[in-house]
Design an enzyme around this catalytic site. Structure first.
Site, mmCIF file in Angstrom:
data_model
loop_
_atom_site.group_PDB
_atom_site.id
_atom_site.type_symbol
_atom_site.label_atom_id
_atom_site.label_comp_id
_atom_site.label_asym_id
_atom_site.label_seq_id
_atom_site.Cartn_x
_atom_site.Cartn_y
_atom_site.Cartn_z
ATOM 1 N N CYS A 64 -2.702 -5.848 0.334
ATOM 2 C CA CYS A 64 -2.110 -5.850 -0.999
ATOM 3 C C CYS A 64 -1.964 -4.398 -1.420
ATOM 4 C CB CYS A 64 -2.997 -6.625 -1.971
ATOM 5 S SG CYS A 64 -2.454 -6.532 -3.691
ATOM 6 N N ASN A 66 -0.884 -2.793 -4.305
ATOM 7 C CA ASN A 66 -1.471 -2.384 -5.583
ATOM 8 C C ASN A 66 -2.973 -2.626 -5.607
ATOM 9 O OD1 ASN A 66 0.909 -1.414 -6.737
ATOM 10 N ND2 ASN A 66 1.516 -3.440 -7.459
ATOM 11 N N CYS A 192 4.367 -5.810 -7.366
ATOM 12 C CA CYS A 192 3.850 -6.091 -6.028
ATOM 13 C C CYS A 192 4.059 -4.839 -5.203
ATOM 14 C CB CYS A 192 4.576 -7.284 -5.412
ATOM 15 S SG CYS A 192 4.082 -7.621 -3.713
ATOM 16 N N GLY A 193 2.970 -4.227 -4.763
ATOM 17 C CA GLY A 193 3.067 -2.951 -4.055
ATOM 18 C C GLY A 193 3.749 -3.066 -2.703
#
Length: 249
Positions: A64, A66, A192-193
């Site tokens: 993920c 972020n 959403c990174g």
């Protein structure tokens, strides 16, 4: 913690019991604390820190973007190595700004034909630690992210793992805006990174850009994606944005 609108519950160590069940309980926005995901941070023999992430639905994710930035900010080291399910990544912290170097993108495919709502469309795909589908649109504010996103997320083309779904609108020569339906959250998130990175790389490939794309998220922050493009491949991919601790308890 919050990273560009993605929010996380962060716990040092591994709580006892069923972690998937715990994540669902804690991430519930009405009967729990409320978050997009649960981050568990521990020591690691080959890195400065190890991160495990459980989505709001209890599923475990390999990566993920972020969340990794929040983990790096929480860790506090100027430069560090972070172990994730997708591999070890480098992190850099400058005040409340955090940069992470993502694993090398893979499985990149352009213009995949897909049938959605009895309509033939073309989508793009790349794995930036987790799988992402990118769709170019106009009038992104009016897109029904949940309806369309949920169908593509479970489409046979991306079985069995499924995919995250990103809607991309071009704003300028090096600026895009995205909205994301996140697998595991099973709904739209404010940012959403890995999705922002995926969208930036697909945009860069189609427009022959070589080093930077700015990504406007639904949460209002503009993330920066740096990279080196060599023909249709990418190296040295970095994601930069803010991170902060909202409260401790």
């Amino acid at each position: 913690m919050v990273g560009s609108g993605n929010d996380f519950i962060v716990i040092q160590g591994n709580p006892r019991g069923n972690l998937s069940k715990l994540a669902k309980l804690l991430c519930d926005r009405r009967f729990g604390i409320g978050a997009d995901g649960l981050l568990l941070l521990n020591k690691h023999k080959n890195a400065d820190l190890a991160m495990r992430i459980f989505n709001a639905d209890g599923s475990q994710a390999q990566m993920c973007g972020n969340g990794a930035r929040c983990a790096a900010f929480f860790n506090g080291q100027r430069r560090a190595r972070l172990f994730t399910g997708a591999g070890i990544i480098n992190t850099e912290v400058f005040g409340n700004r955090v940069r992470i170097q993502l694993t090398r993108p893979k499985a990149l495919k352009l213009d995949i034909p897909l049938k959605v709502n009895n309509r033939q469309i073309k989508v793009n795909f790349v794995n930036t630690g987790v799988p992402h589908t990118i769709i170019f649109v106009k009038g992104i504010a009016g897109i029904n992210v949940h309806s369309i996103g949920s169908q593509i997320r479970r489409h046979n083309k991306f079985a069995p793992a499924g995919t995250n779904v990103n809607f991309l609108e071009v704003i300028g020569p090096d600026i895009i805006r995205i909205r994301t339906y996140e697998r595991g959250v099973e709904g739209e998130t404010l940012a959403c990174g890995t999705g922002s990175t995926a969208a930036a790389l697909i945009f860069a490939l189609k427009n022959k850009l070589n080093n930077l794309v700015k990504v406007q998220t639904q949460g209002g922050e503009t993330l920066k994606v740096y990279f080196k493009r060599i023909d249709d491949k990418f190296e040295n991919v970095w994601l930069e944005g803010s991170a902060k601790i909202v409260y401790k308890g």
